[in-house]
Design a protein around this motif. Structure first.
Motif, PDB file in Angstrom:
ATOM      1  N   VAL A  50       0.817  -1.222   0.000  1.00 19.82           N
ATOM      2  CA  VAL A  50       0.000   0.000   0.000  1.00 19.82           C
ATOM      3  C   VAL A  50       0.846   1.266   0.000  1.00 19.82           C
ATOM      4  CG1 VAL A  50      -1.972  -1.157   1.080  1.00 19.82           C
ATOM      5  CG2 VAL A  50      -0.325   0.083   2.516  1.00 19.82           C
ATOM      6  N   GLY A  51       2.162   1.120  -0.004  1.00 18.36           N
ATOM      7  CA  GLY A  51       3.038   2.281  -0.104  1.00 18.36           C
ATOM      8  C   GLY A  51       3.552   2.834   1.211  1.00 18.36           C
ATOM      9  N   GLU A  52       3.299   2.153   2.313  1.00 19.44           N
ATOM     10  CA  GLU A  52       3.821   2.633   3.599  1.00 19.44           C
ATOM     11  C   GLU A  52       5.344   2.540   3.643  1.00 19.44           C
ATOM     12  OE1 GLU A  52       2.540   4.241   6.045  1.00 19.44           O
ATOM     13  OE2 GLU A  52       0.401   3.909   5.849  1.00 19.44           O
ATOM     14  N   PHE A  53       5.891   1.554   2.957  1.00 20.02           N
ATOM     15  CA  PHE A  53       7.336   1.370   2.870  1.00 20.02           C
ATOM     16  C   PHE A  53       7.715   1.233   1.402  1.00 20.02           C
ATOM     17  CE2 PHE A  53       6.020  -0.413   6.966  1.00 20.02           C
ATOM     18  CZ  PHE A  53       6.821   0.331   7.832  1.00 20.02           C
ATOM     19  N   ASP A  54       8.929   1.621   1.078  1.00 12.89           N
ATOM     20  CA  ASP A  54       9.388   1.521  -0.305  1.00 12.89           C
ATOM     21  C   ASP A  54       9.769   0.108  -0.693  1.00 12.89           C
ATOM     22  OD1 ASP A  54       8.991   4.223  -0.815  1.00 12.89           O
ATOM     23  OD2 ASP A  54      11.005   4.760  -0.129  1.00 12.89           O
ATOM     24  N   ASN A  55      10.119  -0.723   0.296  1.00 16.84           N
ATOM     25  CA  ASN A  55      10.511  -2.102   0.004  1.00 16.84           C
ATOM     26  C   ASN A  55      10.333  -2.967   1.248  1.00 16.84           C
ATOM     27  OD1 ASN A  55      13.059  -1.930   1.592  1.00 16.84           O
ATOM     28  ND2 ASN A  55      13.615  -0.479  -0.018  1.00 16.84           N
ATOM     29  N   LEU A  56      10.399  -4.273   1.056  1.00 16.03           N
ATOM     30  CA  LEU A  56      10.192  -5.209   2.159  1.00 16.03           C
ATOM     31  C   LEU A  56      11.266  -5.081   3.231  1.00 16.03           C
ATOM     32  CD1 LEU A  56       9.024  -8.383   0.212  1.00 16.03           C
ATOM     33  CD2 LEU A  56       7.646  -6.950   1.734  1.00 16.03           C
ATOM     34  N   SER A  57      12.476  -4.763   2.830  1.00 17.54           N
ATOM     35  CA  SER A  57      13.574  -4.625   3.788  1.00 17.54           C
ATOM     36  C   SER A  57      13.296  -3.476   4.766  1.00 17.54           C
ATOM     37  CB  SER A  57      14.884  -4.389   3.039  1.00 17.54           C
ATOM     38  OG  SER A  57      15.936  -4.197   3.944  1.00 17.54           O
ATOM     39  N   GLU A  58      12.780  -2.378   4.255  1.00 15.57           N
ATOM     40  CA  GLU A  58      12.423  -1.237   5.105  1.00 15.57           C
ATOM     41  C   GLU A  58      11.303  -1.628   6.078  1.00 15.57           C
ATOM     42  OE1 GLU A  58      10.304   2.831   4.015  1.00 15.57           O
ATOM     43  OE2 GLU A  58      12.242   2.651   2.992  1.00 15.57           O
ATOM     44  N   ALA A  59      10.302  -2.353   5.576  1.00  9.53           N
ATOM     45  CA  ALA A  59       9.197  -2.811   6.423  1.00  9.53           C
ATOM     46  C   ALA A  59       9.710  -3.778   7.488  1.00  9.53           C
ATOM     47  CB  ALA A  59       8.121  -3.478   5.576  1.00  9.53           C
ATOM     48  N   GLN A  60      10.616  -4.647   7.097  1.00  5.42           N
ATOM     49  CA  GLN A  60      11.191  -5.606   8.044  1.00  5.42           C
ATOM     50  C   GLN A  60      11.938  -4.881   9.160  1.00  5.42           C
ATOM     51  OE1 GLN A  60      14.272  -8.151   6.477  1.00  5.42           O
ATOM     52  NE2 GLN A  60      13.959  -9.661   8.086  1.00  5.42           N
ATOM     53  N   GLY A  61      12.713  -3.868   8.803  1.00  3.63           N
ATOM     54  CA  GLY A  61      13.439  -3.090   9.808  1.00  3.63           C
ATOM     55  C   GLY A  61      12.496  -2.437  10.798  1.00  3.63           C
ATOM     56  N   TYR A  62      11.398  -1.870  10.302  1.00  3.63           N
ATOM     57  CA  TYR A  62      10.412  -1.243  11.189  1.00  3.63           C
ATOM     58  C   TYR A  62       9.807  -2.289  12.119  1.00  3.63           C
ATOM     59  CZ  TYR A  62       6.595   1.424  13.066  1.00  3.63           C
ATOM     60  OH  TYR A  62       5.733   2.044  13.948  1.00  3.63           O
TER      61      TYR A  62
END
Length: 183
Positions: A50-62
């Motif tokens: 949905v665009g909250e993160f630019d990539n899965l790695s960024e989402a994983q870090g959060y």
């Protein structure tokens, strides 16, 4: 989906517990569940889609920084909706703010599952969960102009804007322009 074509302004909203929540059901074949270990990959995929993160790695870090330290809380606060094929397509969390109060957090529905009432269902479900966890405290949420479709849902369920925040008037002007443009 987040609309990053419009200017970004952050808002805070709150909901008084005195307003009764409506009953909402999922479409046949869709299932509601709480987090179980391994669901972090689904959360990351949904939020990235949905665009909250630019990539899965960024989402994983959060996720690692903000949720992993609280495994017991995740199992009773993070929610998902699964489609008839078994794919997790939506998520929302009944978290807490730094100040310790109830926080409606990270509502997201994948594009293919949008317009099926899932966002409203999760908003009702997670708001009710917050009211259960924090009796007599207003539920809070943070949102932004980019997420204007969700703001409409929040307002219908009794969430109101908290004024006085930075750029509040600018944000309200942007939202009014969006409403005029869509009419």
């Amino acid at each position: 989906m987040i609309d990053k074509t419009i200017p970004y302004v952050k808002f805070q909203m709150e909901r008084n517990t005195s307003k009764k929540l409506p009953d909402r059901q999922l479409l046949v074949g869709y299932q509601f569940s709480f987090y179980t270990p391994g669901d972090e990959r689904d959360w990351q995929a949904i939020e990235t889609s949905v665009g909250e993160f630019d990539n899965l790695s960024e989402a994983q870090g959060y996720f690692q920084k903000n949720f992993v330290p609280y495994p017991d809380e995740l199992e009773k606060r993070m929610t998902f909706v699964t489609d008839p094929s078994g794919k997790k397509v939506a998520t929302c969390t009944a978290w807490w703010a730094k100040e310790g109060g109830p926080q409606f957090h990270w509502l997201a529905v994948m594009r293919e599952a949008q317009r099926k009432g899932i966002a409203t269902f999760l908003t009702v479900k997670v708001t009710a969960l917050l009211e259960e966890l924090y009796p007599d405290q207003p539920a809070m949420l943070h949102t932004q102009t980019w997420n204007y479709p969700a703001i409409t849902i929040y307002q219908k369920l009794g969430y109101t804007f908290v004024s006085g925040t930075k750029d509040f008037e600018k944000g309200m002007s942007i939202l009014k322009d969006i409403v005029r443009r869509e009419d």
